[in-house]
Design a protein around this motif. Structure first.
Motif, PDB file in Angstrom:
ATOM      1  N   ARG A  92       1.074  -1.074   0.030  1.00 43.56           N
ATOM      2  CA  ARG A  92       0.087  -0.438   0.378  1.00 43.56           C
ATOM      3  C   ARG A  92       0.893   1.367  -0.387  1.00 43.56           C
ATOM      4  NH1 ARG A  92      -3.924   1.065   4.801  1.00 43.56           N
ATOM      5  NH2 ARG A  92      -3.461   2.979   3.610  1.00 43.56           N
ATOM      6  N   ASP A  93       0.448   2.299  -0.233  1.00 37.12           N
ATOM      7  CA  ASP A  93       0.616   3.719  -0.120  1.00 37.12           C
ATOM      8  C   ASP A  93       0.364   3.727   1.095  1.00 37.12           C
ATOM      9  OD1 ASP A  93      -1.834   4.444  -0.886  1.00 37.12           O
ATOM     10  OD2 ASP A  93      -0.632   5.181  -3.481  1.00 37.12           O
ATOM     11  N   GLU A  94      -0.188   5.790   1.073  1.00 31.34           N
ATOM     12  CA  GLU A  94      -0.232   6.253   2.259  1.00 31.34           C
ATOM     13  C   GLU A  94      -1.802   6.240   2.290  1.00 31.34           C
ATOM     14  OE1 GLU A  94       2.512   7.581   0.175  1.00 31.34           O
ATOM     15  OE2 GLU A  94       3.844   7.313   2.370  1.00 31.34           O
ATOM     16  N   LYS A  95      -2.531   6.310   0.974  1.00 35.20           N
ATOM     17  CA  LYS A  95      -3.823   6.528   0.713  1.00 35.20           C
ATOM     18  C   LYS A  95      -4.686   4.844   0.352  1.00 35.20           C
ATOM     19  CE  LYS A  95      -3.679  10.909  -2.086  1.00 35.20           C
ATOM     20  NZ  LYS A  95      -3.122  11.013  -3.432  1.00 35.20           N
ATOM     21  N   SER A  96      -3.752   4.105  -0.248  1.00 34.22           N
ATOM     22  CA  SER A  96      -4.749   3.060  -0.199  1.00 34.22           C
ATOM     23  C   SER A  96      -3.886   1.341  -0.420  1.00 34.22           C
ATOM     24  CB  SER A  96      -5.902   2.622  -1.018  1.00 34.22           C
ATOM     25  OG  SER A  96      -4.841   3.412  -2.509  1.00 34.22           O
TER      26      SER A  96
END
Length: 541
Positions: A312-316
């Protein structure tokens, strides 16, 4: 003389090294010692790179690779077990990096495909034979006799372990490894005596044009290659091929993956690890996959142990952005994508669950419910559980079904991957171990095989390419795609995920069906251990 060349390399005497390696190569050619030939060519190539003579280096490396390819063709089992391919992988990797440095992206991709470990399982799968037809009767009977010998040793080993006779265990284990090796040798001989020997040797790497045609407008394929100090990722779309190169040490990457896996299996917080792996594996290729609807992954080495959907990245999470599918190599896609299955109302389904393994500790009551719940989505279902879920019945009838669902225990054998197996009920004819080596001889016409097996972990982290043995065997036997788990997944979340996957199957492509099922389970059980363990290998349509 080879060692003198290596010594010159250590002392950075590049010109001298080239001369020594050339002499070594000429001598090895005269006396036909290929093991020395490829090493001399590799050394020569390396020295040429240091001298800034890339074109000559390229020629030396290409010659080295073709020598290794001829060696592979004549391979025998012992050589596999002594890590025959491990040191030879480096030649391919060095050649790939040289091609990239010279700006030859497409050619580097071709050689990366050739480098994909042609494990023993690959070799065996490249030319399917029905032993009963192609091989003389006596050879077929000899194979069966050897199998019985293996069974007897396995049974003695079980008895000795159960009665705690420690002294006898080691001797029996040695006997078992020896007997299995003999069986593998016999299989190779069976192959060599059958007519299609040329196709047994190698599978040609897929051409870029063919691959782009298979991907169509909506999909992007990311193929990885892990080298000692660099992670390479090619991104192939219908329009073009791009490459990303990230300086990261293989040792470091291995550590991150082992840590991530350990935390997943302990249900520990895994967010930071997922962020870190995303930044290494996905972030660098994001610009190249933008606008695509489906993402295919060809892992390499230790990357086989990662569930990319859980990154995942910071958002999703990645699975929230793309449906995913995997392939052991890009070349395998020419088999898995070759024809589309019809999904009409009369799909024939086979479901096997909770086979009776003669020990209540191995019972999987929820796997039985899982098998039975498939009835709601498909009218034509044959369900076999407990003592009816036999290996012999499965072997006889496997070719009749479009969907095959097996919910039982699985066992990975790191010493002899060919003996990795799914555990089913015994019968008079079969011992209940449905092994990789038995899958190859079968004709499977299924659109999907689901192995909802409770695996005994993933085995130790080895090269990673061995891990995909069972999946590959099913693909080579004719299956278009496989849904299987990367780690032991909770029974309840598995039952929910499988139920919704099949519910979506009629209306969506397989990758999207899995994605929707995973996101539903994720809402109920947020930790990735519950929803990210299943992956789809093969045709995503």
């Amino acid at each position: 003389m080879l060692e003198l060349g290596n010594l010159a390399l250590e002392r950075k005497r590049w010109e001298g090294a080239v001369a020594l390696f050339q002499q070594t190569f000429e001598l090895s050619e005269r006396i036909n010692v290929k093991e020395v030939a490829w090493r001399a060519l590799r050394g020569e190539g390396f020295a040429f790179i240091q001298l800034g003579k890339n074109e000559q280096a390229l020629e030396s490396y290409k010659k080295a690779v073709s020598v290794v390819d001829t060696l592979r063709a004549a391979i025998k089992v012992e050589e596999f077990q002594n890590g025959f391919l491990t040191d030879k992988q480096d030649v391919y990797k060095e050649l790939v990096l040289l091609l990239l440095n010279m700006g030859k992206v497409e050619e580097s991709f071709q050689f990366a495909e050739r480098a994909k470990s042609r494990s023993f399982i690959d070799l065996l799968g490249n030319q399917k034979i029905s032993l009963k037809d192609d091989v003389s009767r006596s050879l077929y009977e000899a194979l069966n006799l050897q199998k019985q010998t293996i069974r007897k040793i396995e049974e003695s080993l079980t008895v000795v372990r159960n009665t705690g006779r420690e002294g006898e265990i080691e001797k029996l284990v040695e006997e078992l490894v020896k007997a299995r090796n003999q069986y593998q040798d016999m299989l190779i001989n069976a192959k060599e005596q059958s007519p299609g020997i040329s196709s047994f040797v190698t599978v040609d790497a897929i051409s870029l044009k063919t691959l782009q045609g298979l991907l169509g407008d909506s999909a992007a394929l990311v193929e990885y290659l892990v080298t000692e100090n660099e992670l390479v990722a090619w991104v192939v779309t219908k329009e073009k091929i791009n490459v990303s190169r990230l300086p990261v040490e293989e040792k470091l990457l291995k550590g991150y993956i082992a840590d991530y896996r350990d935390r997943i299996q302990k249900l520990a917080p895994v967010e930071d690890h997922a962020l870190r792996l995303y930044s290494l594996l996905i972030k660098p290729v994001e610009p190249f996959i933008k606008g695509k609807r489906i993402l295919g992954i060809v892992p390499h080495g230790h990357l086989h142990y990662i569930s990319f959907s859980s990154l995942r990245d910071e958002k999703s999470y990645l699975i929230e952005k793309y449906p995913l599918f995997y392939s052991p190599s890009a070349s395998v896609m020419q088999f898995t994508f070759k024809e589309r299955a019809k999904r009409s109302g009369d799909i024939k389904v086979l479901a096997m669950g909770n086979p009776d393994l003669g020990d209540f500790n191995y019972d999987l009551p929820l796997a039985e419910m899982e098998a039975n719940s498939i009835k709601w989505d498909f009218p034509k279902v044959d369900v076999f559980t407990r003592e009816k879920a036999t290996e012999s019945w499965l072997q006889e009838h496997i070719s009749e079904y479009q969907i095959i669902h097996i919910a039982s225990h699985g066992e990975f054998d790191p010493v002899n991957p060919l003996f990795s197996s799914l555990k089913l009920a015994r019968s008079a004819r079969e011992d209940g171990n449905f092994e990789v080596n038995e899958v190859f001889g079968l004709e499977i016409n299924a659109d999907i095989v689901t192995l909802s097996a409770c695996q005994t972990g993933l085995g130790d982290i080895v090269g990673g390419d061995e891990l995909v043995g069972l999946n590959r065997a099913f693909i080579y036997a004719g299956t278009r795609s496989i849904l299987s788990s990367l780690w032991r997944v909770s029974d309840i979340s598995t039952a929910v995920l499988i139920k919704h996957f099949y519910r979506n199957y009629g209306a969506e492509n397989k990758a999207e069906s899995l994605r929707k099922a995973q996101l539903l389970v994720k809402r109920l059980y947020p930790h990735p251990a519950y929803w990210a363990g299943f992956s789809l290998t093969g045709d995503y349509h």
